[in-house]
Design a protein around this motif. Structure first.
Motif, PDB file in Angstrom:
ATOM      1  N   ARG A 129       1.066  -1.318   0.147  1.00 20.29           N
ATOM      2  CA  ARG A 129       0.089   0.457   0.397  1.00 20.29           C
ATOM      3  C   ARG A 129       0.944   0.691  -0.249  1.00 20.29           C
ATOM      4  N   TYR A 130       2.130   0.864   1.046  1.00 19.40           N
ATOM      5  CA  TYR A 130       2.710   2.347   0.720  1.00 19.40           C
ATOM      6  C   TYR A 130       3.375   2.476  -0.433  1.00 19.40           C
ATOM      7  N   LEU A 131       3.929   1.797  -1.238  1.00 15.71           N
ATOM      8  CA  LEU A 131       4.820   1.442  -2.384  1.00 15.71           C
ATOM      9  C   LEU A 131       3.852   1.914  -3.628  1.00 15.71           C
ATOM     10  N   ASP A 132       2.730   1.575  -3.783  1.00 17.05           N
ATOM     11  CA  ASP A 132       1.206   1.885  -4.019  1.00 17.05           C
ATOM     12  C   ASP A 132       1.609   3.562  -4.074  1.00 17.05           C
ATOM     13  N   SER A 133       1.023   3.919  -3.146  1.00 15.02           N
ATOM     14  CA  SER A 133       0.965   5.544  -2.871  1.00 15.02           C
ATOM     15  C   SER A 133       1.953   6.681  -3.604  1.00 15.02           C
ATOM     16  N   LEU A 134       2.972   6.088  -2.933  1.00 20.86           N
ATOM     17  CA  LEU A 134       4.395   6.180  -3.761  1.00 20.86           C
ATOM     18  C   LEU A 134       4.567   6.750  -5.212  1.00 20.86           C
ATOM     19  N   LEU A 135       3.931   5.351  -5.565  1.00 25.52           N
ATOM     20  CA  LEU A 135       4.580   5.128  -7.184  1.00 25.52           C
ATOM     21  C   LEU A 135       3.203   6.579  -7.367  1.00 25.52           C
ATOM     22  N   GLN A 136       1.558   6.600  -7.687  1.00 21.90           N
ATOM     23  CA  GLN A 136       0.738   7.728  -7.733  1.00 21.90           C
ATOM     24  C   GLN A 136       1.186   8.579  -7.381  1.00 21.90           C
ATOM     25  N   GLN A 137       2.073   9.161  -6.456  1.00 24.92           N
ATOM     26  CA  GLN A 137       2.772  10.443  -5.833  1.00 24.92           C
ATOM     27  C   GLN A 137       3.204  10.834  -7.547  1.00 24.92           C
ATOM     28  N   LEU A 138       4.944  10.177  -7.727  1.00 29.04           N
ATOM     29  CA  LEU A 138       5.320  10.199  -8.679  1.00 29.04           C
ATOM     30  C   LEU A 138       4.758  10.408  -9.850  1.00 29.04           C
ATOM     31  N   GLY A 139       3.606   9.769  -9.937  1.00 25.97           N
ATOM     32  CA  GLY A 139       2.851  10.540 -11.385  1.00 25.97           C
ATOM     33  C   GLY A 139       2.115  12.036 -11.950  1.00 25.97           C
ATOM     34  N   SER A 140       1.556  12.318 -10.283  1.00 24.57           N
ATOM     35  CA  SER A 140       2.036  13.749 -10.593  1.00 24.57           C
ATOM     36  C   SER A 140       2.133  14.423  -9.675  1.00 24.57           C
ATOM     37  N   ALA A 141       3.567  14.411  -9.458  1.00 24.91           N
ATOM     38  CA  ALA A 141       4.782  14.860  -8.781  1.00 24.91           C
ATOM     39  C   ALA A 141       5.481  16.307 -10.256  1.00 24.91           C
ATOM     40  N   SER A 142       5.931  17.248  -9.014  1.00 26.62           N
ATOM     41  CA  SER A 142       6.768  18.176  -9.976  1.00 26.62           C
ATOM     42  C   SER A 142       8.056  18.004  -9.564  1.00 26.62           C
ATOM     43  N   LEU A 143       8.946  18.762 -10.020  1.00 28.65           N
ATOM     44  CA  LEU A 143      10.303  18.160  -9.130  1.00 28.65           C
ATOM     45  C   LEU A 143      10.737  18.948  -8.033  1.00 28.65           C
ATOM     46  N   GLN A 144       9.529  19.436  -7.310  1.00 28.20           N
ATOM     47  CA  GLN A 144      10.502  19.598  -5.635  1.00 28.20           C
ATOM     48  C   GLN A 144       9.530  18.502  -5.321  1.00 28.20           C
ATOM     49  N   ASP A 145       8.584  18.266  -5.839  1.00 30.51           N
ATOM     50  CA  ASP A 145       7.669  16.434  -4.815  1.00 30.51           C
ATOM     51  C   ASP A 145       8.913  15.945  -5.609  1.00 30.51           C
ATOM     52  N   VAL A 146       9.126  15.961  -6.393  1.00 29.25           N
ATOM     53  CA  VAL A 146       9.933  14.128  -6.770  1.00 29.25           C
ATOM     54  C   VAL A 146      11.854  14.132  -5.129  1.00 29.25           C
ATOM     55  N   GLU A 147      11.821  15.619  -5.398  1.00 31.75           N
ATOM     56  CA  GLU A 147      12.895  15.412  -3.895  1.00 31.75           C
ATOM     57  C   GLU A 147      11.881  15.457  -2.711  1.00 31.75           C
ATOM     58  N   GLU A 148      11.479  15.784  -2.281  1.00 30.06           N
ATOM     59  CA  GLU A 148      10.666  15.290  -1.095  1.00 30.06           C
ATOM     60  C   GLU A 148      10.060  13.388  -1.108  1.00 30.06           C
ATOM     61  N   ILE A 149       9.876  13.721  -2.299  1.00 29.79           N
ATOM     62  CA  ILE A 149       9.726  11.597  -2.383  1.00 29.79           C
ATOM     63  C   ILE A 149      11.104  11.165  -2.211  1.00 29.79           C
ATOM     64  N   ARG A 150      12.461  11.787  -3.015  1.00 29.38           N
ATOM     65  CA  ARG A 150      13.394  10.433  -2.288  1.00 29.38           C
ATOM     66  C   ARG A 150      13.363  11.254  -1.429  1.00 29.38           C
ATOM     67  N   ASP A 151      13.794  12.409  -0.203  1.00 27.81           N
ATOM     68  CA  ASP A 151      14.259  12.691   1.120  1.00 27.81           C
ATOM     69  C   ASP A 151      13.789  11.311   1.891  1.00 27.81           C
ATOM     70  N   GLU A 152      12.270  11.669   1.970  1.00 28.35           N
ATOM     71  CA  GLU A 152      11.635  10.579   2.720  1.00 28.35           C
ATOM     72  C   GLU A 152      11.530   8.872   2.107  1.00 28.35           C
ATOM     73  N   LEU A 153      11.933   8.578   0.851  1.00 29.59           N
ATOM     74  CA  LEU A 153      12.526   6.566   1.453  1.00 29.59           C
ATOM     75  C   LEU A 153      14.340   6.843   1.394  1.00 29.59           C
ATOM     76  N   VAL A 154      15.002   8.109   1.532  1.00 26.68           N
ATOM     77  CA  VAL A 154      16.338   8.346   2.432  1.00 26.68           C
ATOM     78  C   VAL A 154      15.941   7.604   3.535  1.00 26.68           C
ATOM     79  N   ALA A 155      15.607   9.146   4.544  1.00 25.33           N
ATOM     80  CA  ALA A 155      14.361   8.551   5.647  1.00 25.33           C
ATOM     81  C   ALA A 155      14.433   7.096   6.241  1.00 25.33           C
TER      82      ALA A 155
END
Length: 591
Positions: A420-446
């Protein structure tokens, strides 16, 4: 390329309203794009300059762009030389896809200086170059061209600006008679015949136009050739001249008709003249900027995001596949655990009939006293073990199967939660801006999923809170949308008040949406639900279930994944997003 010399001419004419205005702010939202905010004398507008290799363009824009936390060096240079300056002129070079924007500004000493921003819209060779108008010296370019890349021209600080090479075509605006028109076509054909080693067939009319005149794209050439072919009972050469002359007269008067044609195969085309030779749904626009804005839309941004997220997408898909496989194995283990009582029964039968077999036997047949009819049963043995150890082997299987059931169920729930968590990230990347992408990457790093990328230079300070996309409903109320888990958590757990209304697609990965108002009407609720459906995995579907409840009924469980919440006292409505209605809602980025 649809953006030909005539489209740029229409854009340059529209941009004349900016002459005399001042450049208030300069931003560089991406490595290819610049946004100039102007004020006064027709200003108060944003001018987009893009040297994107796939989508180069120049036009006024109403879109909101997210800017990097630290401006790039080229942006800083433009701010130094152009911010606060006055736009002296905006002119196209001939009919080429080159635009010169001259800017007058006072330097640090109070002396007037004249700079030129040169925008070259030439596909993958597109560039934006800042030069000193007097000397022609290049201050810098958004893309550097070194001697190793081009021997003809260099785009580096300190070098002298050299215009792109001439194509040897005639300016169509200078053609006023049929004789001039036909002479230009014949001159091109004569050169082509001289270069050819063998006789060649006469080229199609559209190819003759493109080869002879600057500013003509193949699309425009095909349109005029098509119009000429529809002139019944007219000499083909005369018909082509008539359509050419009619089009050029409209262009000279800036009588443009910008429009987009959506073809049945989904591909779109645009021009400053009606494309009668193309079948499809047509949309007309009042200005060329509106046309270009509608045509390019999110194309350039989505392409940039795709390049940035390719590694994350592959990682998330791989992680999801691993968890799906883990679920399958755990389901098989659970199925085996259902046979726990069977192993216990076999162990008890072996204990009862231990005198009937001995070490070395591979099986034994005994009477199953658990069976009502007293049927015989064959029990598999390990010849390496004694009768007692064979019985204990089955008891151990029984104990393992019985004890593993609880652990397997727990592991299966963890795997489902991970999916469910991975699906939510895949959905978020589908409509992400460049700034959103960096926040998602930071989340995966954290979260320990990805390793932090090593960055040279000083560490950038992260903003205290994420920026959020905020729409204004038709009733004038703010509707906030979280486009990733960082934004979702800040919106739901920190920004929203207990009396605000929270929305989310029911059992479907998607964004948290909050109506920041205690009271609102049905239009605002419908629009918020549309946004929740639009920014979800169900985007593009119809009758999407959307839950809504008050923020006070939304809670994050202790230890839950980022962005995960539970809620109660919700109501559900079914909504089909109206994309045009969503686009019509004013939006901005708020931090």
């Amino acid at each position: 390329m649809a953006l030909d010399g005539f489209v740029l001419r229409a854009a340059a004419h529209e941009l004349q309203q900016l002459v005399g205005s001042r450049i208030h702010k300069i931003h560089q939202p991406s490595s290819h794009d610049l946004v100039l905010q102007t004020r006064g004398a027709g200003g108060g507008k944003r001018l987009l300059l893009s040297a994107n290799p796939t989508y180069p363009r120049v036009h006024l824009t109403e879109r909101t762009y997210q800017n990097p936390m630290e401006p790039p060096m080229f942006c800083m240079l433009l701010r130094k030389y152009c911010e606060g300056g006055q736009i002296e002129s905006i002119r196209q070079i001939g009919m080429e896809r080159v635009l010169h924007i001259e800017i007058r500004q006072r330097d640090e000493l109070g002396d007037l200086s004249l700079k030129t921003i040169i925008v070259e819209l030439m596909g993958r060779h597109s560039n934006i170059i800042l030069t000193d108008s007097a000397s022609g010296t290049i201050h810098d370019g958004i893309h550097h061209v070194t001697p190793a890349i081009s021997a003809y021209r260099i785009v580096m600080p300190g070098s002298r600006y050299t215009a792109p090479p001439e194509q040897g075509k005639q300016d169509p605006l200078g053609i006023v008679t049929r004789e001039q028109f036909e002479a230009a076509l014949e001159a091109v054909e004569a050169r082509a015949d001289a270069d050819a080693e063998a006789p060649r067939p006469a080229p199609a009319p559209e190819k003759r136009l493109v080869a002879a005149f600057s500013g003509f794209s193949p699309l425009l050439g095909r349109e005029l050739a098509y119009r000429a072919s529809k002139a019944a009972g007219t000499d083909p050469a005369e018909a082509l001249w008539t359509e050419f002359d009619r089009f050029l007269n409209a262009a000279r008067d800036h009588d443009d008709e910008p429009g987009i044609v959506e073809q049945p195969d989904g591909k779109a085309l645009f021009s400053i003249t009606p494309l009668t030779h193309v079948a499809g749904e047509r949309r007309a626009f009042a200005t060329i900027s509106e046309c270009l804005e509608a045509y390019y839309g999110d194309k350039a941004g989505r392409d940039a995001v795709k390049q940035r997220v390719s590694d994350m997408l592959q990682f998330l898909h791989n992680e999801r596949a691993k968890n799906v496989k883990k679920l399958e194995k755990q389901a098989a283990t659970l199925e085996e655990a259902k046979d726990a009582d069977k192993h216990r029964k076999l162990g008890e039968l072996l204990t009862t009939y231990m005198h009937s077999f001995q070490k070395g036997d591979r099986s034994v047949t005994v009477v199953d006293y658990y069976d009502e009819n007293g049927a015989e049963i064959d029990i598999e043995l390990d010849p390496q073990l004694s009768p007692s150890d064979n019985a204990q082997r089955y008891f151990r299987r029984y104990a393992k199967a019985r004890n593993s059931t609880g652990a397997v169920l727990e592991q299966m729930e963890l795997a489902r939660e991970e999916i469910r968590y991975l699906d939510s990230l895949l959905q978020q990347l589908g409509s992400a801006s460049l700034q959103d992408v960096e926040e998602i990457r930071d989340e995966l790093v954290a979260g320990g999923y990805l390793r932090a990328r090593e960055k040279r230079g000083a560490k950038r300070k992260k903003p205290a809170r994420p920026s959020l996309l905020c729409y204004t409903s038709s009733e004038g109320l703010p509707i906030y949308v979280g486009k990733n888990n960082t934004q979702n958590e800040h919106l739901t757990n920190k920004l929203a008040a207990s009396g605000d209304t929270w929305l989310h697609t029911k059992d479907i990965p998607g964004s948290h949406v909050v109506i920041r108002a205690a009271e609102f009407g049905d239009p605002t609720l419908e629009e918020a639900a549309m946004l929740a459906a639009h920014y979800s995995q169900a985007q593009g579907s119809s009758m999407i279930p959307v839950d809504y409840t008050l923020i006070r009924h939304v809670h994050k469980p202790s230890g839950a994944k980022p962005g995960f919440v539970i809620y109660d006292r919700q109501k559900t409505l079914f909504i089909t997003p109206d994309e045009e209605r969503i686009k019509a809602l004013p939006s901005t980025i708020k931090s």
